[in-house]
Design a protein around this motif. Structure first.
Motif, PDB file in Angstrom:
ATOM      1  N   MET A 184       4.855  -7.110   4.876  1.00  0.00           N
ATOM      2  CA  MET A 184       3.421  -7.012   5.082  1.00  0.00           C
ATOM      3  C   MET A 184       2.816  -6.023   4.087  1.00  0.00           C
ATOM      4  SD  MET A 184       2.968  -9.128   7.553  1.00  0.00           S
ATOM      5  CE  MET A 184       4.376 -10.083   6.970  1.00  0.00           C
ATOM      6  N   ASN A 185       1.749  -6.454   3.426  1.00  0.00           N
ATOM      7  CA  ASN A 185       1.152  -5.621   2.376  1.00  0.00           C
ATOM      8  C   ASN A 185       0.589  -4.305   2.889  1.00  0.00           C
ATOM      9  OD1 ASN A 185       1.643  -7.118   0.019  1.00  0.00           O
ATOM     10  ND2 ASN A 185      -0.029  -8.538   0.508  1.00  0.00           N
ATOM     11  N   GLU A 186       0.383  -4.203   4.194  1.00  0.00           N
ATOM     12  CA  GLU A 186      -0.154  -2.945   4.722  1.00  0.00           C
ATOM     13  C   GLU A 186       0.888  -1.825   4.676  1.00  0.00           C
ATOM     14  OE1 GLU A 186      -0.352  -2.972   9.307  1.00  0.00           O
ATOM     15  OE2 GLU A 186      -0.335  -5.093   8.741  1.00  0.00           O
ATOM     16  N   TYR A 187       2.156  -2.191   4.494  1.00  0.00           N
ATOM     17  CA  TYR A 187       3.219  -1.188   4.400  1.00  0.00           C
ATOM     18  C   TYR A 187       3.468  -0.860   2.929  1.00  0.00           C
ATOM     19  CZ  TYR A 187       4.376  -1.320   9.346  1.00  0.00           C
ATOM     20  OH  TYR A 187       4.328  -1.183  10.718  1.00  0.00           O
ATOM     21  N   PRO A 188       3.558   0.424   2.584  1.00  0.00           N
ATOM     22  CA  PRO A 188       3.742   0.808   1.174  1.00  0.00           C
ATOM     23  C   PRO A 188       4.957   0.165   0.514  1.00  0.00           C
ATOM     24  CG  PRO A 188       3.215   2.740   2.506  1.00  0.00           C
ATOM     25  CD  PRO A 188       3.429   1.602   3.466  1.00  0.00           C
ATOM     26  N   ILE A 189       5.999  -0.131   1.306  1.00  0.00           N
ATOM     27  CA  ILE A 189       7.211  -0.677   0.710  1.00  0.00           C
ATOM     28  C   ILE A 189       6.963  -2.060   0.117  1.00  0.00           C
ATOM     29  CG2 ILE A 189       8.125  -1.783   2.801  1.00  0.00           C
ATOM     30  CD1 ILE A 189      10.122   0.284   0.219  1.00  0.00           C
ATOM     31  N   ALA A 190       6.020  -2.816   0.679  1.00  0.00           N
ATOM     32  CA  ALA A 190       5.729  -4.155   0.150  1.00  0.00           C
ATOM     33  C   ALA A 190       5.116  -4.049  -1.243  1.00  0.00           C
ATOM     34  CB  ALA A 190       4.792  -4.908   1.095  1.00  0.00           C
ATOM     35  N   LYS A 191       4.172  -3.141  -1.405  1.00  0.00           N
ATOM     36  CA  LYS A 191       3.562  -2.960  -2.725  1.00  0.00           C
ATOM     37  C   LYS A 191       4.576  -2.404  -3.718  1.00  0.00           C
ATOM     38  CE  LYS A 191       0.403   0.250  -3.512  1.00  0.00           C
ATOM     39  NZ  LYS A 191      -0.897   0.962  -3.562  1.00  0.00           N
ATOM     40  N   ALA A 192       5.418  -1.492  -3.255  1.00  0.00           N
ATOM     41  CA  ALA A 192       6.456  -0.936  -4.129  1.00  0.00           C
ATOM     42  C   ALA A 192       7.397  -2.026  -4.616  1.00  0.00           C
ATOM     43  CB  ALA A 192       7.234   0.151  -3.381  1.00  0.00           C
ATOM     44  N   TYR A 193       7.697  -2.988  -3.743  1.00  0.00           N
ATOM     45  CA  TYR A 193       8.582  -4.101  -4.103  1.00  0.00           C
ATOM     46  C   TYR A 193       7.962  -4.939  -5.211  1.00  0.00           C
ATOM     47  CZ  TYR A 193      11.526  -8.255  -3.412  1.00  0.00           C
ATOM     48  OH  TYR A 193      12.388  -9.311  -3.592  1.00  0.00           O
ATOM     49  N   ALA A 194       6.688  -5.290  -5.067  1.00  0.00           N
ATOM     50  CA  ALA A 194       6.018  -6.093  -6.095  1.00  0.00           C
ATOM     51  C   ALA A 194       5.856  -5.318  -7.401  1.00  0.00           C
ATOM     52  CB  ALA A 194       4.660  -6.569  -5.587  1.00  0.00           C
ATOM     53  N   ASP A 195       5.525  -4.036  -7.293  1.00  0.00           N
ATOM     54  CA  ASP A 195       5.299  -3.221  -8.488  1.00  0.00           C
ATOM     55  C   ASP A 195       6.586  -2.982  -9.269  1.00  0.00           C
ATOM     56  OD1 ASP A 195       2.634  -3.041  -7.829  1.00  0.00           O
ATOM     57  OD2 ASP A 195       2.701  -0.953  -7.169  1.00  0.00           O
ATOM     58  N   ALA A 196       7.729  -2.984  -8.573  1.00  0.00           N
ATOM     59  CA  ALA A 196       8.987  -2.602  -9.210  1.00  0.00           C
ATOM     60  C   ALA A 196       9.527  -3.651 -10.166  1.00  0.00           C
ATOM     61  CB  ALA A 196      10.037  -2.293  -8.148  1.00  0.00           C
ATOM     62  N   ARG A 197       9.178  -4.908  -9.957  1.00  0.00           N
ATOM     63  CA  ARG A 197       9.883  -5.957 -10.699  1.00  0.00           C
ATOM     64  C   ARG A 197       9.678  -5.870 -12.204  1.00  0.00           C
ATOM     65  NH1 ARG A 197      12.922  -7.936 -12.982  1.00  0.00           N
ATOM     66  NH2 ARG A 197      14.023  -9.926 -12.789  1.00  0.00           N
ATOM     67  N   ILE A 198       8.513  -5.440 -12.649  1.00  0.00           N
ATOM     68  CA  ILE A 198       8.202  -5.451 -14.079  1.00  0.00           C
ATOM     69  C   ILE A 198       8.946  -4.367 -14.845  1.00  0.00           C
ATOM     70  CG2 ILE A 198       6.191  -3.936 -13.812  1.00  0.00           C
ATOM     71  CD1 ILE A 198       6.702  -6.823 -16.363  1.00  0.00           C
ATOM     72  N   THR A 199       9.383  -3.313 -14.170  1.00  0.00           N
ATOM     73  CA  THR A 199       9.945  -2.177 -14.903  1.00  0.00           C
ATOM     74  C   THR A 199      11.251  -2.529 -15.609  1.00  0.00           C
ATOM     75  OG1 THR A 199      11.110  -1.263 -12.980  1.00  0.00           O
ATOM     76  CG2 THR A 199       8.841  -0.544 -13.343  1.00  0.00           C
ATOM     77  N   ARG A 200      11.923  -3.590 -15.152  1.00  0.00           N
ATOM     78  CA  ARG A 200      13.146  -4.037 -15.824  1.00  0.00           C
ATOM     79  C   ARG A 200      12.838  -4.887 -17.052  1.00  0.00           C
ATOM     80  NH1 ARG A 200      15.856  -6.494 -10.543  1.00  0.00           N
ATOM     81  NH2 ARG A 200      13.875  -5.887  -9.586  1.00  0.00           N
TER      82      ARG A 200
END
Length: 382
Positions: free
Chosen positions: A347-363
């Motif tokens: 659920m996007n209301e939880y910070p972990i969801a946004k962190a998951y989406a944001d993390a993918r590009i760093t690789r």
């Protein structure tokens, strides 16, 4: 594990940066994420606070302190605030673009550009990637053909961070299209130059507050006075600056993993299942023990890289190791932390969801994991 990288000045700076993000960034995050771009005022506000161009000489409006630990603090605090995407424009401005202006500008160019970079009135970007070439920069097709006291620039770039907001775009071009690496040069293309157009603000999986754009150049007349350094030295200039960029990405990746761990520890202590906190289950303890260990080990390595960067001793291969390992760690950690959140983690209301989406590009950005391993492998004589 206690860190020994920072001194009292850095910790005082951290307090000011933390207050800045809580006051000037967090209240606007939802609006910026919806818009796909931060307000330009974020840069001028950061400039007034002394958070831009710390390494720029004082007489040109900067802080006069060339110490990457201050940059590191900004990257870590942006992540802590849940504002890594909004802060990415600032870290790109400070960590990635600024070194080119400091190292390769003439005195006239420094007087022309550095005060605005320090104040945030001139937002910077760097344009390397082109449609269809990915990491193969030597195959770029953007050309800059000399025409008297100007270059005539034609071509296109994509995936450009700060691409919409930028006033000064360090652009990799071919001044000698017959050559590969030896034909590359760096030109500063400025907002408002006829023929310089910005395409769409790209719709991304994550990092929604960060503008990422397509740029096009059609017969753009760029003064020779906007050449950074010498013709044909562009590839060497890029290679020389990539270690700092990659350490910047690595430190933010470790910070993201640490924040994900913090959020997850809070969640598993509060969330109950089968009559007890889910953190009390052996699987939860083992997963979180592994994460805590790996984050501490990665943090120690990144701190050492920053110390070596400050000393002018950081090698390209050690920066590459930091970049690929820490971003892969970020991906693993955020994924495992989301799993411990169960359905709520999706659920996007939880910070972990946004962190998951944001993390993918760093690789991917700053050099893919595969390219980083190639850099390291070649350093082994392979």
């Amino acid at each position: 594990m206690r860190r020994n990288l920072f001194e009292a000045d850095h910790e005082s700076f951290r307090e000011a940066v933390r207050a800045f993000f809580d006051r000037e960034v967090v209240p606007h995050l939802a609006d910026w994420e919806a818009a796909g771009i931060v307000a330009r005022e974020l840069f001028t506000t950061a400039g007034k606070a002394g958070f831009l161009g710390m390494a720029i000489p004082e007489e040109l409006g900067g802080g006069g302190v060339d110490d990457f630990r201050f940059n590191m603090v900004i990257g870590e605090e942006a992540t802590r605030a849940g504002a890594a995407a909004a802060g990415l424009g600032i870290t790109l401005h400070n960590d990635v673009a600024l070194p080119y202006f400091l190292r390769y500008c003439s005195e006239e160019q420094q007087r022309r550009w550095l005060p605005g970079i320090a104040s945030g009135e001139l937002i910077t970007a760097i344009a390397m990637t082109e449609p269809g070439i990915g990491s193969d920069l030597a195959s770029m097709s953007t050309t800059a053909i000399r025409d008297g006291e100007h270059y005539l620039v034609n071509g296109a770039k994509t995936f450009i961070t700060n691409g919409i907001n930028a006033d000064l775009v360090i652009t990799a071009v071919k001044t000698d299209p017959a050559q590969r690496h030896a034909g590359m040069s760096l030109l500063v293309i400025e907002r408002g130059m006829p023929g310089f157009e910005r395409g769409r603000n790209l719709d991304k999986l994550g990092q929604h507050a960060q503008d990422t754009a397509e740029l096009s150049f059609t017969d753009v007349r760029v003064p020779v006075a906007n050449l950074l350094g010498e013709e044909g030295q562009g590839f060497r200039q890029l290679v020389a600056n990539l270690p700092q960029e990659r350490v910047s990405i690595a430190l933010s990746a470790v910070a993201s993993a640490a924040v994900a761990l913090e959020h997850t520890l809070t969640y598993v202590k509060e969330r109950r299942a089968f009559g007890q906190p889910i953190g009390s289950f052996q699987n939860s303890r083992f997963v979180l023990a592994e994460i805590a260990t790996e984050v501490d080990i990665a943090q120690t390595y990144v701190d050492r890289c920053v110390a070596e960067l400050n000393a002018g001793e950081l090698s390209a291969e050690d920066a590459a190791k930091a970049k690929w390992w820490c971003t892969e760690l970020q991906g693993r950690v955020v994924d495992r932390c989301l799993q411990l959140h169960g359905g709520y983690g999706y659920m996007n209301e939880y910070p972990i969801a946004k962190a998951y989406a944001d993390a993918r590009i760093t690789r991917i950005y700053g050099g893919t994991t595969e390219i980083m391993k190639e850099v390291v492998g070649r350093s082994l004589g392979l």
